[in-house]
Design an enzyme around this catalytic site. Structure first.
Site, PDB file in Angstrom:
ATOM      1  N   ARG A 150       5.141   5.401   4.718  1.00 42.26           N
ATOM      2  CA  ARG A 150       4.918   5.426   3.260  1.00 42.26           C
ATOM      3  C   ARG A 150       3.934   6.520   2.834  1.00 42.26           C
ATOM      4  NH1 ARG A 150       0.510   2.745   1.622  1.00 42.26           N
ATOM      5  NH2 ARG A 150       1.289   2.000  -0.368  1.00 42.26           N
ATOM      6  N   ASP A 164      -4.284   2.838  -3.272  1.00 45.38           N
ATOM      7  CA  ASP A 164      -4.148   1.773  -2.276  1.00 45.38           C
ATOM      8  C   ASP A 164      -5.485   1.152  -1.930  1.00 45.38           C
ATOM      9  OD1 ASP A 164      -1.479   1.963  -1.839  1.00 45.38           O
ATOM     10  OD2 ASP A 164      -1.620   3.179  -0.028  1.00 45.38           O
TER      11      ASP A 164
END
Ligand code: ADE
Length: 221
Positions: A150, A164
């Site tokens: 990712r 994140d």
């Protein structure tokens, strides 16, 4: 990025690597993942990959030969060889970022009671995904491949992982979607205000509060 995985249980990876974001990344040729059953490299007439430990003790130990021969066959000059083992360096988002910049990584999944210590000599890095013992390295390999894929440019929008959890040692801010009220629980007013400066400030403060409450160890870092 090229990822090779050495495992005695290649079928374990089928579902995980053929769904969702990893599936799309493979289709778009952003990542090339191959699983190698190192039993296929065994010189033993019964394709044995393990033997009893010198000095005695219970269980079987993975032997060097099939793993060394498999690595000789697939290793490129750019390859980083990683052994998955509970006594490796503990994996985290920062290691994931570093690995996502590599051209080629090779993950070796240990199994059974352990592996011949000499296997460490062909590895550049040893990784553990946490202080617990799994039956083998496969689940660790899946977690690592998922978290690295990712981060490869083009796989998801960069903005999606800039915020994140663990970036800058902070957890992610809380998010909400429709409806505005669900079972009496309301979405914070500021998120509906349209004032982006205020929303940014709110998110920063909430990320900080959440980190202090749930992971104070990150703040100390
Ligand atoms: N193999 C067994 N346990 C493991 C762990 N915690 N991390 C990585 N590989 C492993």
């Amino acid at each position: 990025m090229k990822i090779d995985i050495l495992s005695l249980f290649p079928d374990m990876f089928n579902d995980v690597f053929n769904e969702s974001i990893i599936k799309r990344a493979k289709e778009e040729k952003l990542v090339d993942i191959k699983i190698h059953n190192f039993r296929d490299y065994s010189n033993d007439k019964h394709n044995k990959v393990d033997d009893t430990p010198y000095g005695g003790g219970c269980g079987m130990v993975l032997t060097c030969q099939p793993i060394f021969d498999c690595i000789d066959d697939i290793k490129t000059d750019d390859a980083k060889v990683i052994l998955l083992t509970p006594d490796g360096k503990t994996y985290n988002q920062s290691v994931a970022y570093d690995l996502s910049k590599e051209k080629h990584i090779i993950l070796i999944c240990g199994h059974y009671e352990g592996f011949d210590e000499r296997i460490r000599s062909i590895c550049d890095l040893e990784i553990s995904i946490g202080d617990y013992v799994l039956t083998g390295g496969e689940i660790a390999a899946m977690a690592i491949v998922d978290s690295i894929t990712r981060l490869i440019p083009g796989v998801i929008e960069e903005e999606s992982h800039l915020n994140d959890s663990f970036n800058n040692n902070r957890l992610d801010y809380p998010t909400y979607t429709k409806p505005r009220v669900f079972r009496g629980m309301e979405v914070p007013e500021v998120l509906i205000s349209g004032d982006h400066k205020k929303i940014d400030e709110y998110r920063k403060i909430e990320a900080e509060k959440k980190t202090i409450e749930k992971r104070p160890d990150l703040i100390e870092k």
